[in-house]
Design a protein around this motif. Structure first.
Motif, PDB file in Angstrom:
ATOM      1  N   VAL A 110      -0.420  -8.039  -8.765  1.00  0.00           N
ATOM      2  CA  VAL A 110       0.632  -8.988  -9.159  1.00  0.00           C
ATOM      3  C   VAL A 110       0.117 -10.419  -9.102  1.00  0.00           C
ATOM      4  O   VAL A 110       0.534 -11.281  -9.879  1.00  0.00           O
ATOM      5  CB  VAL A 110       1.870  -8.809  -8.247  1.00  0.00           C
ATOM      6  N   THR A 111      -0.825 -10.675  -8.173  1.00  0.00           N
ATOM      7  CA  THR A 111      -1.275 -12.042  -7.938  1.00  0.00           C
ATOM      8  C   THR A 111      -2.382 -12.479  -8.889  1.00  0.00           C
ATOM      9  O   THR A 111      -2.433 -13.634  -9.303  1.00  0.00           O
ATOM     10  CB  THR A 111      -1.786 -12.161  -6.489  1.00  0.00           C
ATOM     11  N   THR A 160      -0.265  -5.938  -4.406  1.00  0.00           N
ATOM     12  CA  THR A 160      -0.181  -7.400  -4.287  1.00  0.00           C
ATOM     13  C   THR A 160      -1.289  -8.063  -5.090  1.00  0.00           C
ATOM     14  O   THR A 160      -1.060  -9.064  -5.770  1.00  0.00           O
ATOM     15  CB  THR A 160      -0.286  -7.821  -2.812  1.00  0.00           C
ATOM     16  N   PHE A 164      -4.201 -20.117 -13.086  1.00  0.00           N
ATOM     17  CA  PHE A 164      -4.373 -21.366 -12.346  1.00  0.00           C
ATOM     18  C   PHE A 164      -5.794 -21.902 -12.506  1.00  0.00           C
ATOM     19  O   PHE A 164      -6.000 -23.090 -12.747  1.00  0.00           O
ATOM     20  CB  PHE A 164      -4.059 -21.142 -10.869  1.00  0.00           C
ATOM     21  N   THR A 177       7.811  -9.246  -9.430  1.00  0.00           N
ATOM     22  CA  THR A 177       8.114  -9.632  -8.050  1.00  0.00           C
ATOM     23  C   THR A 177       9.130  -8.667  -7.417  1.00  0.00           C
ATOM     24  O   THR A 177       8.937  -8.228  -6.285  1.00  0.00           O
ATOM     25  CB  THR A 177       8.669 -11.070  -7.972  1.00  0.00           C
ATOM     26  N   THR A 214       6.944 -16.104 -10.802  1.00  0.00           N
ATOM     27  CA  THR A 214       7.100 -15.941  -9.358  1.00  0.00           C
ATOM     28  C   THR A 214       8.562 -15.849  -8.926  1.00  0.00           C
ATOM     29  O   THR A 214       8.841 -15.556  -7.783  1.00  0.00           O
ATOM     30  CB  THR A 214       6.463 -17.112  -8.587  1.00  0.00           C
ATOM     31  N   PHE A 256      11.989 -14.734  -7.776  1.00  0.00           N
ATOM     32  CA  PHE A 256      12.365 -13.488  -7.120  1.00  0.00           C
ATOM     33  C   PHE A 256      13.890 -13.353  -7.063  1.00  0.00           C
ATOM     34  O   PHE A 256      14.458 -12.320  -7.405  1.00  0.00           O
ATOM     35  CB  PHE A 256      11.782 -13.472  -5.712  1.00  0.00           C
ATOM     36  N   MET A 257      14.530 -14.441  -6.641  1.00  0.00           N
ATOM     37  CA  MET A 257      15.974 -14.452  -6.471  1.00  0.00           C
ATOM     38  C   MET A 257      16.699 -14.058  -7.768  1.00  0.00           C
ATOM     39  O   MET A 257      17.585 -13.214  -7.737  1.00  0.00           O
ATOM     40  CB  MET A 257      16.384 -15.866  -6.055  1.00  0.00           C
ATOM     41  N   LEU A 260      -1.883 -14.651 -12.085  1.00  0.00           N
ATOM     42  CA  LEU A 260      -1.520 -16.038 -11.789  1.00  0.00           C
ATOM     43  C   LEU A 260      -2.727 -16.841 -11.338  1.00  0.00           C
ATOM     44  O   LEU A 260      -2.924 -17.986 -11.742  1.00  0.00           O
ATOM     45  CB  LEU A 260      -0.475 -16.082 -10.681  1.00  0.00           C
ATOM     46  N   ALA A 261      -3.550 -16.227 -10.471  1.00  0.00           N
ATOM     47  CA  ALA A 261      -4.733 -16.929  -9.981  1.00  0.00           C
ATOM     48  C   ALA A 261      -5.651 -17.283 -11.150  1.00  0.00           C
ATOM     49  O   ALA A 261      -6.166 -18.407 -11.225  1.00  0.00           O
ATOM     50  CB  ALA A 261      -5.464 -16.068  -8.963  1.00  0.00           C
ATOM     51  N   LEU A 277       7.487  -5.357  -6.855  1.00  0.00           N
ATOM     52  CA  LEU A 277       6.609  -5.366  -5.677  1.00  0.00           C
ATOM     53  C   LEU A 277       7.427  -5.215  -4.395  1.00  0.00           C
ATOM     54  O   LEU A 277       7.053  -4.474  -3.478  1.00  0.00           O
ATOM     55  CB  LEU A 277       5.803  -6.667  -5.649  1.00  0.00           C
ATOM     56  N   ALA A 278       8.564  -5.913  -4.343  1.00  0.00           N
ATOM     57  CA  ALA A 278       9.413  -5.817  -3.145  1.00  0.00           C
ATOM     58  C   ALA A 278       9.934  -4.398  -2.961  1.00  0.00           C
ATOM     59  O   ALA A 278       9.982  -3.887  -1.837  1.00  0.00           O
ATOM     60  CB  ALA A 278      10.571  -6.809  -3.251  1.00  0.00           C
ATOM     61  N   LEU A 319      16.247 -10.408  -8.748  1.00  0.00           N
ATOM     62  CA  LEU A 319      16.846  -9.590  -7.681  1.00  0.00           C
ATOM     63  C   LEU A 319      18.353  -9.506  -7.849  1.00  0.00           C
ATOM     64  O   LEU A 319      18.968  -8.448  -7.672  1.00  0.00           O
ATOM     65  CB  LEU A 319      16.495 -10.196  -6.315  1.00  0.00           C
TER      66      LEU A 319
END
Lengths: 297, 278
Positions: free
Chosen positions: B252-253, B249, B260, B228, B210, B212-213, B256-257, B231-232, B216
């Motif tokens: 990408v999600t 979305t 989890f 991530t 997850t 992003f920073m 992870l789901a 996607l942006a 990026l």
């Protein structure tokens, strides 16, 4: 120091050396370097030039966007009390759901595992003024929905809704705290004739208060760094109403190439974080005591 | 009587919140399956569109291509797997040094490490960028991966707490039999700490996925993007195509789901541990 002591010291340091290298190389040294850069003008292309406290003076007295961003960030702190109420509320609900707790826990926490970029993208659509889900739900209650992210007044509340949707992590932590409340306290209170509210107010709440405090402080630190969502969703717009401190810091560093200025902003953030950490440690004696008491039972 | 009424109210609230939490996700999937024009058509609203009238799986084909899903997925997995490997290796060793070994200065260093957990990533981002830039690492995966091999304060803390709970007698016995410390860590502690190690691996994987920073700031070549960042940038290119965006979305999600759901009990324990630090 005896020979044996020295050998144990060397062995211990050897084991923790990866962290030690990381601490010095990736935290201590970079922080000191950025402290120096915060007193410089530095655009990453030409060497840094020392300018004294100019960056700090600009930050605090001249650059109006810094204060806009601080104001926006402080406004976002309003979501903290709401997240305490919602967090404890959802945890109480889960705590009662004896049989299906696994299923409901999953449903409550699924939003929390979404990457912030995915959540941001999804909420761009959820908060869409004409076709969005939130306004459709408000329509059911005959409330005309605002334009959310297109309206300077409603953009921040829109972000708050999104954050509260991802409350799941806090819910889990509150749930753990609730489950740590000794059952005999509840029973004793009930014997004394305390109703549900009195039991919540005088037994549950004091027991989870350290958790509340901890989550509020870490939540505040999170808000101070608010970045990915606004970077993806609004880029600070409309009318700079979602220009948060974290976003403006990023823009200064990587879009306007005002590295020294951004370093000064980062140091301001660091000092505030330091204060928050100090508060947690100061008060931790109180909640360590709670845990010790529980362990002694 | 009032007691059963209260239980009913609590049950209703439980279900209501579950619906509110899950509705946006259902809507995401539903939008992603509908033809592009359908979702923005003037009639009806989000709730009437919740059940698609016409399915358009073509959004997914489009999203797979324009999002560059497969290459970005491979990039993401590459970073995540190395980060998890590095984190497990370094944190296990460091946590052992902070829990099972006795040495002067240990507790001082440990409290310094605890304090660094509170250090906001946004504060470190810039200084670290300057350092990585001077190393010539910007534009490579190194700034995302190498730090993992130098430990993570929170995971070290989590493992240390677990190691402290393993009876001393076990390690003492191994020491008497002449086992070295690395052997004890590998043969005695690590097998017993498997649940904690799984928790660390899963949390670390998700956080890395997850993130992003980091990507990026450090990845400049768009062929190196992780999901991530991909996607942006997909969003920046397709602002109004909601079906396509929601398909992206969802893509990408979903991994992870699923992760989890499969590892829920480890996640729950790990997340609850984050409330215990401090």
């Amino acid at each position: 120091m005896s020979l044996a002591d020295r050998r144990r010291l060397v062995r211990g340091l050897l084991f923790v050396s990866p962290w030690l290298v990381g601490f010095v190389g990736l935290q201590l040294y970079p922080m000191l370097l950025s402290l120096y850069l915060s007193f410089c003008r530095y655009n990453t292309l030409t060497p840094p030039r020392f300018v004294g406290i100019e960056n700090y003076r600009t930050m605090l007295f001249a650059d109006e966007y810094v204060w806009t961003s601080i104001g926006n960030t402080l406004f976002m702190m309003l979501e903290l009390p709401a997240s305490v109420v919602l967090g404890i509320g959802t945890a109480l609900l889960l705590n009662r759901a004896a049989r299906a707790i696994g299923l409901f826990r999953t449903l409550y926490c699924l939003p929390y595992v979404l990457p912030s970029v995915s959540a941001g993208l999804l909420w761009l659509w959820v908060l869409n003024s004409d076709q969005g889900l939130v306004n459709a739900l408000l329509g059911l209650l005959h409330i005309p929905g605002p334009s959310w992210l297109k309206d300077a007044q409603w953009a921040k509340p829109g972000f708050m809704l999104m954050d509260l949707w991802g409350i799941g992590g806090s819910t889990l932590i509150y749930l753990a705290a609730l489950q740590g409340v000794p059952q005999h306290l509840h029973e004793a209170a009930e014997l004394d004739g305390a109703g549900p509210w009195a039991r919540f107010r005088h037994v549950t709440l004091p027991a989870v208060s350290p958790t509340v405090f901890f989550l509020v402080v870490t939540g505040a630190l999170g808000v101070l760094q608010y970045f990915a969502q606004t970077f993806v969703m609004t880029k600070g717009q409309p009318e700079n109403s979602t220009l948060f401190f974290g976003l403006y810091l990023f823009q200064n560093a990587f879009e306007y190439f005002r590295m020294g200025f951004a370093c000064a902003m980062a140091w301001l953030l660091f000092l505030v974080a330091l204060l928050a950490t100090y508060l947690i440690f100061r008060t931790s004696a109180r909640w360590v005591y709670y845990e010790a008491q529980e362990g002694a039972r | 009587m009032s007691r059963s009424l209260a239980r009913l109210a609590a049950g209703a609230a439980l279900v209501l919140f579950a619906v509110l939490f899950i509705l946006p996700l259902l809507w995401m999937v539903s939008t992603s399956l509908q033809p592009e024009g359908q979702v923005l058509s003037g009639t009806g609203n989000a709730l009437t569109h919740l059940i698609p009238r016409r399915l358009a799986p073509v959004n997914y084909v489009k999203a797979l291509q324009t999002l560059h899903f497969v290459p970005y997925l491979l990039n993401t997995l590459y970073v995540c797997v190395l980060v998890v490997a590095g984190t497990l290796a370094s944190c296990t060793v460091v946590a052992y040094g902070f829990s099972r070994l006795r040495w002067p200065g240990r507790d001082t260093l440990f409290s310094i490490m605890l304090a660094t957990i509170m250090l906001p990533p946004a504060v470190l981002l810039l200084p670290q960028f300057v350092v990585f830039r001077s190393l010539g690492w910007v534009g490579t995966y190194k700034p995302l991966i190498v730090p993992a091999f130098l430990g993570n304060a929170f995971f070290i803390f989590l493992l240390r707490q677990f190691f402290l709970g393993i009876p001393e007698e076990l390690t003492d016995a191994a020491r008497i039999e002449g086992a070295s410390e690395p052997q004890i860590l590998w043969h005695v502690i690590a097998p017993l700490a498997k649940p904690a190690l799984v928790t660390v691996a899963l949390l670390c994987f998700v956080w890395s996925w997850t993130d992003f920073m980091g990507p990026l700031v450090y990845l400049s070549d768009d062929r190196m993007y992780t999901l991530t960042v991909g996607l942006a940038s997909f969003l920046d290119r397709h602002r109004a195509d909601w079906s396509g965006l929601m398909a992206g979305t969802t893509l990408v999600t979903t991994p992870l789901a699923v992760l989890f759901l499969l590892g829920q009990r480890f996640f729950v324990r790990g997340i609850q541990m984050t409330g215990l630090k401090g």
